[in-house]
Design an enzyme around this catalytic site. Sequence first.
Site, PDB file in Angstrom:
ATOM      1  N   ASP A 155     154.348  73.672 109.089  1.00  0.00           N
ATOM      2  CA  ASP A 155     153.537  73.798 107.874  1.00  0.00           C
ATOM      3  C   ASP A 155     152.579  74.989 107.960  1.00  0.00           C
ATOM      4  OD1 ASP A 155     151.942  72.640 109.840  1.00  0.00           O
ATOM      5  OD2 ASP A 155     151.785  70.703 108.827  1.00  0.00           O
ATOM      6  N   ASN A 192     145.612  59.437 109.383  1.00  0.00           N
ATOM      7  CA  ASN A 192     146.038  58.667 108.200  1.00  0.00           C
ATOM      8  C   ASN A 192     147.554  58.422 108.187  1.00  0.00           C
ATOM      9  OD1 ASN A 192     147.049  61.175 107.606  1.00  0.00           O
ATOM     10  ND2 ASN A 192     146.126  61.353 105.573  1.00  0.00           N
ATOM     11  N   HIS A 221     149.956  60.744 108.516  1.00  0.00           N
ATOM     12  CA  HIS A 221     150.826  61.826 108.025  1.00  0.00           C
ATOM     13  C   HIS A 221     151.634  62.454 109.155  1.00  0.00           C
ATOM     14  CE1 HIS A 221     147.581  65.289 108.379  1.00  0.00           C
ATOM     15  NE2 HIS A 221     148.210  65.112 109.516  1.00  0.00           N
ATOM     16  N   GLU A 250     151.487  63.736 103.341  1.00  0.00           N
ATOM     17  CA  GLU A 250     150.380  62.786 103.293  1.00  0.00           C
ATOM     18  C   GLU A 250     150.874  61.433 102.771  1.00  0.00           C
ATOM     19  OE1 GLU A 250     147.822  63.582 104.749  1.00  0.00           O
ATOM     20  OE2 GLU A 250     147.040  65.570 104.247  1.00  0.00           O
TER      21      GLU A 250
HETATM   22  P1  PGA Z   1     145.757  66.928 115.622  1.00  0.00           P
HETATM   23  O1  PGA Z   1     146.546  66.823 114.240  1.00  0.00           O
HETATM   24  O2  PGA Z   1     146.765  67.261 116.649  1.00  0.00           O
HETATM   25  O3  PGA Z   1     144.775  68.041 115.404  1.00  0.00           O
HETATM   26  O4  PGA Z   1     145.107  65.604 115.843  1.00  0.00           O
HETATM   27  C1  PGA Z   1     147.737  66.130 114.187  1.00  0.00           C
HETATM   28  C2  PGA Z   1     148.244  66.089 112.758  1.00  0.00           C
HETATM   29  O5  PGA Z   1     147.425  66.133 111.827  1.00  0.00           O
HETATM   30  O6  PGA Z   1     149.464  66.007 112.581  1.00  0.00           O
END
Ligand code: PGA
Length: 243
Positions: A66, A135, A137, A142
């Site tokens: 992404d 959350n 995702h 999302e």
């Molecule tokens: P993080 O993010 O590794 O910074 O915890 C993971 C994600 O949002 O997929």
Amino acid sequence: MVEVLTDYQLVSDRAAGIIADQIRATPRGVIGFATGGTPIGAYDRLVALHRTQGLDFSTLTTFNLDEYVGLSPDHPQSYHSFMWQHLFGHVNIRASHAHILSGLAHDVDHACTEWEHRIEASGGIDLQILGIGSNGHIAFNEPGSSLTSRTRVVELAERTVQDNARFFDRPDKVPRTAVTMGIGTILEARCLLLMATGDHKAHAVAAALEGPITPDVPASALQRHTNVHVLLDSAAASQLSSV
Ligand code: PGA
């Protein structure tokens, strides 16, 4: 397969080992990389393996999950900058083989379709690295995302904006939209490697691995894949009932 290790360092070492084995077994293969805080330790280890053991990235093709919309590749918080800062800039990857979605595409729908074609033309992703949001995702899919979604533009959830504010000097600088590979796109990778560490991920991990498969928890779609390797530290695994 779910593997629980004691801490972040061991999760990082194990992840790097799996990625390095994949690169050695299929030097002309295709790896999907992820950004965020979680994979940084694994990328540091891959850089070390390149320096000390000659791990060779020269014939590898990569696709990132992404990118933020509106950030140029050289913006310090773009995922393009992240990958070059933490991994690509320190190994012998060919820039033309390292694909990262553009946050500035003119015709973004066309760019997303092109992206899907490019993955297909490369032969498909052999190993896709994934993090998980607090959350639930995966990539920037999302809660509420279709489990068959493809690469597209998405609005970030408020929780994601808050979680990612730590990378920006001001919370209002966090972009609100992104381009992301879809859940359907991710599920086409031949192998998935999900990493999660810290107790702030425990709830999402339990919902993703043991809860119902639902768009409310996008990572629950991984239950539909037959070749998923999950690496957790004890804190992230703490709400699982069956490990
Ligand atoms: P993080 O993010 O590794 O910074 O915890 C993971 C994600 O949002 O997929």
